[in-house]
Design an enzyme around this catalytic site. Structure first.
Site, short mmCIF file in Angstrom:
data_model
loop_
_atom_site.label_atom_id
_atom_site.label_comp_id
_atom_site.label_asym_id
_atom_site.label_seq_id
_atom_site.Cartn_x
_atom_site.Cartn_y
_atom_site.Cartn_z
N GLY A 74 0.81 -1.21 0.00
CA GLY A 74 0.00 0.00 0.00
C GLY A 74 0.85 1.26 0.00
N SER A 75 0.39 2.25 0.73
CA SER A 75 1.00 3.58 0.66
C SER A 75 2.38 3.66 1.30
CB SER A 75 0.08 4.62 1.30
OG SER A 75 -1.09 4.77 0.51
N THR A 76 2.82 2.63 2.05
CA THR A 76 4.19 2.67 2.56
C THR A 76 5.19 2.67 1.39
OG1 THR A 76 4.25 0.26 2.80
CG2 THR A 76 3.61 1.54 4.73
N PHE A 77 4.78 2.11 0.24
CA PHE A 77 5.67 2.07 -0.93
C PHE A 77 5.90 3.46 -1.51
CE2 PHE A 77 6.67 1.24 -5.44
CZ PHE A 77 7.74 0.36 -5.28
N LYS A 78 5.08 4.44 -1.13
CA LYS A 78 5.25 5.80 -1.63
C LYS A 78 6.61 6.38 -1.23
CE LYS A 78 0.27 6.67 -1.75
NZ LYS A 78 -0.89 7.29 -1.09
#
Length: 490
Positions: A221-225
């Site tokens: 999810g958004s941790t990959f941002k």
């Protein structure tokens, strides 16, 4: 001599010669393979005929040996102190089912058959030496804190010292007690069947023996941002986390009519800077960034962090975290928010924060510090691990600043700790057909004291008692992270 007797004698002689040739072949050619075969009962009798060496955590053994009541000619079986707590570290050693993880990797040291343990006479006779021991890097306070904080939730947590690469905690929930399956009796068999029973119902298929901290890769999810932001800065797409981006809100995925919207409709995500986009977790910004960067540049940055590494050993072999290839522009956009076919282990997402905290340099994570013989002499040391540069020090500093904003006044406020500097990134990842499964709640972060002591932590909650609408990285994963950071730094 009678012709019949002569012929019978010749045939008998040929048979004896064939038998001798076969025996010679077995001894000279097949002997080693037969000796090492799992079907060779003598190996098990020899291995379990003496007490094992131990695996240590925080200077104390978390394994042991006891005489087996129902093992027959297998005299000893493995025991575990706080087995459920340390199963993701030790693995198990079973008289029937072999050995896994550290028990399996260092089996020869722990059972005394490793040649490095032997004196010349033992080398000549092939006898076992005094068993050796394995010293881990695990901090018992951090491990227990993560285990208790996860509680009944299905998920995992990893804590790493960014400067040394030492893994301080590797927690997986639900867990199991390896002592229950270490023997060969009926109780051990029944316990194993219960552990490995599958019903086809996601809720009941908890797989307690699966090491979710190292061996379970799921959408981040958004941790990959954070990876996308690093790629944007490293490739000069933007010079600072405070420079405004060109990001329409909503963003239409290239080549499609699909509009990618943000969870928080009131967030200032249109043309937002990287700091603001991380603070509010703006999907439009990072999907656009990923598309502008393209697959090759984004994959290159992800692989610097450790994605697509098939042989990531700590020394337990971790599951590969995947950044896909061959994507079109729309799929690339979705990968930028940690969806499509992007997957990561908690170890991998801890490594992302680890590199950011260590000024852009990633020290190889490891959970063993030393392997010793029975007298305490070092056979192997992991205290000087390799490292590699993942990004410039400037990029790492920019990301640390933006991650602090996430925790201080963004989506990660549940990770705030008075008196400590903390930065992080939340994530809520969809999974299942048409997002039919319960979302994964993520948080990856780092914490630091005024004296410079650091820790990087990643937590994923796969399932909990929370209602679907209440599942979020800040709500479920950040409080666990906060407790583990506090345990590591205080």
């Amino acid at each position: 001599m009678n012709r019949t007797i002569r012929r019978a004698g010749t045939v008998t002689l040929l048979l004896v010669m064939a038998l001798l040739m076969r025996l010679t072949w077995l001894q000279m050619v097949d002997g080693e393979a037969l000796a090492d075969s799992e079907e060779n009962r003598r190996n098990a009798i020899e291995q379990y005929g003496r007490p094992f060496g131990d695996i240590y955590v925080g200077g104390e053994p978390v394994t042991g040996s006891e005489q087996a009541e129902d093992g027959g000619d297998l005299r000893y079986k493995r025991t575990y102190t706080d087995g459920r707590l340390y199963a993701p570290v030790t693995g198990f050693a079973s008289q029937v089912r072999g050995a896994t993880q550290l028990e399996g990797i260092y089996q020869d040291v722990l059972n005394g058959s490793d040649d490095r343990l032997k004196d010349p006479l033992q080398m000549l006779t092939g006898k076992h030496a005094e068993s050796g021991n394995v010293l881990t890097t695990i901090d018992p306070k951090v491990q227990r804190t993560g285990y208790e904080a996860l509680g009944d939730k299905k998920g995992a947590a990893v804590a790493i010292d960014p400067d040394s690469g030492e893994i301080l905690g590797a927690v997986s929930s639900p867990s199991f007690d390896p002592s229950k399956v270490s023997g060969s009796g009926a109780d051990d068999t029944a316990a194993w069947k219960k552990l490995t029973a599958r019903s086809g119902n996601d809720k009941s298929d908890d797989q307690p023996t699966l090491n979710r901290a190292l061996r379970q890769a799921v959408p981040p999810g958004s941790t990959f941002k954070l990876v996308v932001a690093a790629a944007a800065l490293e490739n000069g797409l933007y010079s600072s986390v405070d420079e405004r981006t060109e990001s329409p809100d909503p963003y239409t995925l290239e080549g499609t009519s699909t509009k990618l919207e943000n969870e928080n409709k009131s967030a200032p995500c249109e043309n937002a800077s990287l700091r603001t986009a991380l603070r509010y977790s703006c999907n439009n910004v990072f999907a656009k960034l990923a598309t502008d960067l393209g697959v090759k540049k984004l994959r290159a940055q992800a692989e610097k962090f450790g994605f697509n590494d098939e042989k990531q050993d700590v020394p337990v072999r971790a599951a590969e975290s995947n950044f896909p290839t061959g994507m079109d522009e729309a799929q690339t956009g979705l990968s930028g928010i940690g969806q499509f076919e992007v997957t990561a282990t908690p170890l991998q997402m801890a490594m992302v924060s680890q590199a950011i905290a260590h000024n852009g340099e990633l020290v190889d994570p490891h959970m063993v510090s030393r392997v010793q013989d029975g007298s305490g002499h070092t056979l192997q040391s992991y205290e000087d691990p390799d490292s590699r540069r993942v990004m410039s020090g400037r990029t790492a500093g920019q990301l640390r600043s933006a991650m602090r904003t996430v925790v201080e006044k963004g989506t990660g406020t549940n990770a705030r700790i008075a008196g400590l500097t903390v930065g992080g990134k939340t994530g809520t990842a969809q999974h299942g057909v048409d997002n039919s499964g319960t979302p994964y709640a993520w948080f990856t972060s780092w914490g630091e004291t005024d004296s410079g002591k650091k820790v990087a932590v990643a937590v994923v909650v796969e399932d909990s008692d929370a209602a679907r609408a209440e599942v979020s990285g800040n709500g479920l994963a950040a409080p666990i992270t906060e407790q583990m950071i506090r345990a590591a730094l205080r």
